[in-house]
Design a protein around this motif. Structure first.
Motif, PDB file in Angstrom:
ATOM      1  N   GLY A 174      42.952  43.797  27.792  1.00  0.00           N
ATOM      2  CA  GLY A 174      43.990  43.617  26.771  1.00  0.00           C
ATOM      3  C   GLY A 174      43.901  44.679  25.699  1.00  0.00           C
ATOM      4  O   GLY A 174      42.887  45.359  25.563  1.00  0.00           O
ATOM      5  N   VAL A 175      44.986  44.830  24.958  1.00  0.00           N
ATOM      6  CA  VAL A 175      45.057  45.804  23.873  1.00  0.00           C
ATOM      7  C   VAL A 175      45.443  45.087  22.589  1.00  0.00           C
ATOM      8  O   VAL A 175      46.319  44.210  22.589  1.00  0.00           O
ATOM      9  N   ILE A 176      44.773  45.449  21.503  1.00  0.00           N
ATOM     10  CA  ILE A 176      45.152  44.969  20.169  1.00  0.00           C
ATOM     11  C   ILE A 176      45.617  46.171  19.360  1.00  0.00           C
ATOM     12  O   ILE A 176      44.869  47.133  19.190  1.00  0.00           O
ATOM     13  N   VAL A 177      46.869  46.143  18.926  1.00  0.00           N
ATOM     14  CA  VAL A 177      47.418  47.179  18.052  1.00  0.00           C
ATOM     15  C   VAL A 177      47.424  46.592  16.645  1.00  0.00           C
ATOM     16  O   VAL A 177      48.258  45.740  16.330  1.00  0.00           O
ATOM     17  N   ILE A 200      41.479  37.731  15.606  1.00  0.00           N
ATOM     18  CA  ILE A 200      40.266  36.898  15.603  1.00  0.00           C
ATOM     19  C   ILE A 200      40.506  35.601  16.357  1.00  0.00           C
ATOM     20  O   ILE A 200      39.663  35.161  17.151  1.00  0.00           O
ATOM     21  N   GLU A 201      41.662  34.988  16.151  1.00  0.00           N
ATOM     22  CA  GLU A 201      41.970  33.740  16.831  1.00  0.00           C
ATOM     23  C   GLU A 201      42.081  33.960  18.340  1.00  0.00           C
ATOM     24  O   GLU A 201      41.643  33.116  19.130  1.00  0.00           O
ATOM     25  N   GLU A 224      37.052  43.492   8.678  1.00  0.00           N
ATOM     26  CA  GLU A 224      36.936  42.038   8.833  1.00  0.00           C
ATOM     27  C   GLU A 224      36.877  41.650  10.308  1.00  0.00           C
ATOM     28  O   GLU A 224      36.095  40.781  10.713  1.00  0.00           O
ATOM     29  N   LEU A 225      37.667  42.324  11.132  1.00  0.00           N
ATOM     30  CA  LEU A 225      37.674  42.057  12.566  1.00  0.00           C
ATOM     31  C   LEU A 225      36.357  42.471  13.200  1.00  0.00           C
ATOM     32  O   LEU A 225      35.803  41.765  14.046  1.00  0.00           O
ATOM     33  N   VAL A 230      30.881  40.728  15.556  1.00  0.00           N
ATOM     34  CA  VAL A 230      29.425  40.623  15.511  1.00  0.00           C
ATOM     35  C   VAL A 230      28.996  39.176  15.317  1.00  0.00           C
ATOM     36  O   VAL A 230      28.060  38.688  15.951  1.00  0.00           O
ATOM     37  N   ALA A 231      29.709  38.457  14.444  1.00  0.00           N
ATOM     38  CA  ALA A 231      29.380  37.047  14.180  1.00  0.00           C
ATOM     39  C   ALA A 231      29.568  36.184  15.428  1.00  0.00           C
ATOM     40  O   ALA A 231      28.826  35.221  15.647  1.00  0.00           O
TER      41      ALA A 231
END
Length: 413
Positions: A174-177, A200-201, A224-225, A230-231
């Motif tokens: 998948g890709v996140i833009v 994040i969701e 933040e992402l 990491v979390a």
């Protein structure tokens, strides 16, 4: 836990073992061609030579990186690599014979026939194994799922780069833009799955092993992402053309043709993961034996107090969102789910968890099973399968028990 591979020769241990078997077969046939139907291991000098072949081959593989890009080689490239390794092996054998002044004790015919057979047998065996490995990688879902976080301008180039290296243990799924809502579109068959606000969701509710961040230098990194990855235990790879402030343990390595800074909560070498899995298998086998013994005593009681299946199975979420079937000894009546609807008003927990004191859905012997944690023993089958782990940095199952046998989920792979 992120598997860190340190050298190309260790990644292709299967090809190295295959070559060693081919060499020994070729050596045995070459000896028979010269000396008749007898095995070379009966003669001390030839027995020592067979051991020397193994030692020299391992050294050559280590220094020459003979299996680098082996799955992407064509027929001619593979033949050249096979001839090169076999020729070096035979030359070093001749050199050893010269240094030890033992050439008169060996048949040169054996070595020359051995050289020809080694090339032929090893070449054919490599092609067969390469075909099997390629089909396995293409059909099997046991690979790392990587999400590419990139811009609209770089998305196509990024995906092309990874597709050129198709025979790897990872896939771009998948890709996140980040700066555009392009969900529903795709690049070269890879869908855009999220933008920054919903990224994040998405990663919380889908299988994501790793993310690769490849953004233009002028675009701000989604800090933040990255922190959320990491979390959640998701390994992050950042193209080193940019600066980075990622958390977790870091290492510089190659991903495709990119040089990246990889961050993860924990990293392990193939050797460490091998011993970890070996310990899980040993523990799983012992645990399954104990489970079988316990089964002989608890199964009749469960059947008497609550007719129905002895085992209870439930879908759980493990590492990177992968789902698996968890097994336990059943401690509730078979209609427990229907009864839960009537008891929701007495729920002592918030959210999806349900807990109440003196739960009437648990039959009498079930209380003992839960209190003693005997109901957890079938989970050793999950450990043996690789769904769960006895050791390591794992993700915790939601459990209300005070003393579970183990409560960690850590799928291997």
């Amino acid at each position: 836990m992120y598997k860190r591979v340190k050298g190309s020769w260790t990644k292709h241990l299967d090809f190295m073992i295959l070559d060693l078997v081919c060499y020994e077969v070729a050596f045995m046939v070459a000896y028979m061609v010269r000396h008749g139907f007898s095995v070379p291991y009966e003669v001390a000098i030839y027995r020592h030579m067979s051991i020397l072949i193994i030692f020299i081959d391992i050294c050559l593989v280590f220094f020459m990186e003979s299996y680098k890009n082996i799955l992407r080689r064509g027929y001619l490239q593979e033949f050249k690599a096979t001839v090169s390794l076999a020729t070096m092996l035979v030359l070093l054998l001749f050199f050893y014979m010269f240094l030890t002044r033992s050439s008169d004790m060996f048949s040169r015919t054996v070595l020359l026939v051995f050289w020809g057979l080694t090339i032929g047998i090893s070449y054919v065996a490599r092609l067969i194994l390469k075909s099997i490995v390629r089909k396995h990688l293409e059909s099997n879902g046991d690979w790392r799922s990587i999400i590419a976080i990139t811009s609209n301008e770089l998305a196509k180039e990024t995906i092309e780069n990874f597709k050129e290296r198709a025979y790897r243990d990872y896939r771009i799924t998948g890709v996140i833009v980040p700066d555009q809502d392009m969900v529903g579109r795709s690049f070269l068959g890879v869908p855009v799955v999220a933008y920054l606000d919903c990224a994040i969701e998405y990663m919380r509710s889908n299988v994501v092993d790793e993310v690769f961040i490849n953004l233009p230098p002028e675009e701000k990194l989604p800090q933040e992402l990255m922190d959320a990855c990491v979390a959640m235990g998701i390994t992050t790879h950042l193209n080193l053309l940019q600066a980075s402030r990622t958390g977790g343990k870091k290492v510089v390595e190659k991903l495709g043709s990119y040089t990246v800074l990889t961050s993860s909560i924990q990293m392990a070498s193939p050797r460490q993961l091998f011993f970890k899995r070996a310990l899980d298998i040993c523990g799983g086998i012992v645990g399954c034996i104990f489970t079988g013994v316990i089964f002989l005593f608890v199964a009749p009681v469960i059947k008497i107090q609550s007719p129905g299946p002895v085992f209870f199975k439930q879908e759980r979420v493990g590492k990177s969102g992968r789902k698996f079937k968890l097994y336990k000894f059943r401690s509730m009546y078979v209609d427990a789910e229907e009864r839960k609807k009537e008891l929701m008003a007495q729920n002592e927990m918030d959210g999806f968890m349900f807990k109440m004191k003196d739960d009437p859905r648990i039959f009498p012997f079930g209380h003992f099973l839960r209190k003693s944690s005997l109901d957890e023993f079938p989970q050793f089958w999950n450990v043996l399968k690789g769904d769960m782990s006895l050791v390591g940095n794992c993700y915790i199952i939601g459990t209300t028990k005070k003393n579970p046998v183990f409560s960690s989920v850590c799928p291997i792979g």
